[in-house]
Motif scaffolding. Structure first.
Motif, mmCIF file in Angstrom:
data_model
loop_
_atom_site.group_PDB
_atom_site.id
_atom_site.type_symbol
_atom_site.label_atom_id
_atom_site.label_comp_id
_atom_site.label_asym_id
_atom_site.label_seq_id
_atom_site.Cartn_x
_atom_site.Cartn_y
_atom_site.Cartn_z
ATOM 1 N N MET A 14 0.785 -1.093 -0.058
ATOM 2 C CA MET A 14 0.046 0.082 -0.068
ATOM 3 C C MET A 14 1.010 1.290 0.008
ATOM 4 O O MET A 14 1.671 1.174 0.747
ATOM 5 C CB MET A 14 -0.994 -0.205 1.180
ATOM 6 N N ALA A 15 0.479 2.273 -0.995
ATOM 7 C CA ALA A 15 1.358 3.524 -1.111
ATOM 8 C C ALA A 15 0.389 4.645 -0.565
ATOM 9 O O ALA A 15 -0.241 5.074 -1.127
ATOM 10 C CB ALA A 15 1.806 3.673 -2.487
ATOM 11 N N VAL A 16 0.394 4.721 0.752
ATOM 12 C CA VAL A 16 -0.248 5.859 1.392
ATOM 13 C C VAL A 16 0.617 7.043 1.502
ATOM 14 O O VAL A 16 1.912 7.013 1.947
ATOM 15 C CB VAL A 16 -0.818 5.450 2.961
ATOM 16 N N LYS A 17 0.007 8.357 1.002
ATOM 17 C CA LYS A 17 0.652 9.338 0.985
ATOM 18 C C LYS A 17 -0.462 10.429 1.482
ATOM 19 O O LYS A 17 -1.559 10.415 1.311
ATOM 20 C CB LYS A 17 1.369 9.706 -0.258
ATOM 21 N N ARG A 18 0.271 11.657 1.619
ATOM 22 C CA ARG A 18 -0.424 12.930 2.071
ATOM 23 C C ARG A 18 -1.197 13.284 0.811
ATOM 24 O O ARG A 18 -0.732 13.529 -0.373
ATOM 25 C CB ARG A 18 0.385 13.943 2.412
ATOM 26 N N HIS A 19 -2.477 13.731 1.442
ATOM 27 C CA HIS A 19 -3.465 14.232 0.172
ATOM 28 C C HIS A 19 -3.614 15.719 0.510
ATOM 29 O O HIS A 19 -4.309 16.385 1.539
ATOM 30 C CB HIS A 19 -4.812 13.635 0.281
ATOM 31 N N GLU A 20 -2.830 16.535 -0.245
ATOM 32 C CA GLU A 20 -2.343 18.056 -0.106
ATOM 33 C C GLU A 20 -3.928 18.743 -0.209
ATOM 34 O O GLU A 20 -4.091 19.634 0.548
ATOM 35 C CB GLU A 20 -1.596 18.501 -1.176
ATOM 36 N N SER A 21 -4.882 18.513 -1.026
ATOM 37 C CA SER A 21 -5.934 19.049 -1.093
ATOM 38 C C SER A 21 -6.962 19.167 -0.127
ATOM 39 O O SER A 21 -7.675 19.934 0.599
ATOM 40 C CB SER A 21 -6.851 18.470 -2.453
ATOM 41 N N ARG A 51 -11.565 15.760 -0.409
ATOM 42 C CA ARG A 51 -11.130 16.817 0.431
ATOM 43 C C ARG A 51 -11.196 16.636 1.919
ATOM 44 O O ARG A 51 -10.574 17.515 2.570
ATOM 45 C CB ARG A 51 -11.757 18.000 -0.129
ATOM 46 N N TRP A 52 -12.020 15.767 2.252
ATOM 47 C CA TRP A 52 -12.418 15.656 3.888
ATOM 48 C C TRP A 52 -11.321 14.344 4.262
ATOM 49 O O TRP A 52 -11.434 13.919 5.447
ATOM 50 C CB TRP A 52 -13.712 14.940 4.007
ATOM 51 N N HIS A 53 -10.173 14.137 3.582
ATOM 52 C CA HIS A 53 -9.177 12.968 4.118
ATOM 53 C C HIS A 53 -7.803 13.681 3.945
ATOM 54 O O HIS A 53 -7.570 14.455 2.905
ATOM 55 C CB HIS A 53 -9.412 11.825 3.323
ATOM 56 N N LEU A 54 -6.934 13.364 4.736
ATOM 57 C CA LEU A 54 -5.289 13.847 4.913
ATOM 58 C C LEU A 54 -4.504 13.047 4.070
ATOM 59 O O LEU A 54 -3.560 13.159 3.920
ATOM 60 C CB LEU A 54 -5.099 13.852 6.240
ATOM 61 N N GLY A 55 -5.150 11.908 3.641
ATOM 62 C CA GLY A 55 -4.259 10.827 2.984
ATOM 63 C C GLY A 55 -4.869 9.981 1.832
ATOM 64 O O GLY A 55 -6.028 9.860 1.780
ATOM 65 N N VAL A 56 -4.110 9.676 0.901
ATOM 66 C CA VAL A 56 -4.655 8.727 -0.182
ATOM 67 C C VAL A 56 -3.788 7.483 -0.035
ATOM 68 O O VAL A 56 -2.496 7.395 0.127
ATOM 69 C CB VAL A 56 -4.625 9.476 -1.650
ATOM 70 N N ASP A 57 -4.429 6.500 -0.664
ATOM 71 C CA ASP A 57 -3.802 5.238 -1.240
ATOM 72 C C ASP A 57 -3.973 5.100 -2.691
ATOM 73 O O ASP A 57 -4.771 4.758 -3.283
ATOM 74 C CB ASP A 57 -4.469 3.836 -0.697
ATOM 75 N N ASP A 58 -2.655 5.409 -3.220
ATOM 76 C CA ASP A 58 -2.864 5.336 -4.505
ATOM 77 C C ASP A 58 -2.539 4.147 -5.454
ATOM 78 O O ASP A 58 -2.803 4.082 -6.422
ATOM 79 C CB ASP A 58 -1.294 6.597 -5.179
#
Length: 117
Positions: free
Chosen positions: A1-8, A54-61
């Motif tokens: 899993m590649a979870v990273k910060r979601h800037e939006s 937009r209501w989340h700080l991270g994404v799993d790409d």
């Protein structure tokens, strides 16, 4: 899993905090305050995946964007930022060593706590 910060999501949270759209709840309140699956589905239906994200700080790409699995570390109830959600995100991100998300949550938590004074 590649979870990273979601800037939006981080930017959206900052704007909400600056506008005073916050709930200064207790540390362990997120399990009671987080939106139900039905509320999430309704929000997605009414506003779309981008707004949901937009209501989340991270994404799993590695997960498709138009799935709930893609979006990680929620911080609010689609109206306001919850202190308990930021604390939960900060703790979980630290536990899984997602330092960029942990730092974002800690910064937002600090911004939110500064509104108490």
């Amino acid at each position: 899993m590649a979870v990273k910060r979601h800037e939006s999501g981080v930017k959206h949270a900052r704007k909400l905090i600056d506008a005073g759209n916050v709930v200064l709840d207790e540390r362990d309140g997120w399990s009671e305050h987080k939106p139900s699956a039905a509320a999430e589905n309704e929000f997605i239906r009414d506003h779309g995946w981008t707004e949901y994200g937009r209501w989340h700080l991270g994404v799993d790409d590695e997960a498709p964007e138009e799935t709930k699995k893609h979006w990680k570390f929620p911080y609010g109830d689609f109206k306001k930022v919850h202190r308990c959600a930021l604390l939960s995100a900060e703790s979980r991100a630290g536990q899984y060593k997602y330092q960029d998300i942990e730092q974002a949550a800690a910064h937002l938590h600090g911004m939110l706590d500064a509104t108490k004074h």
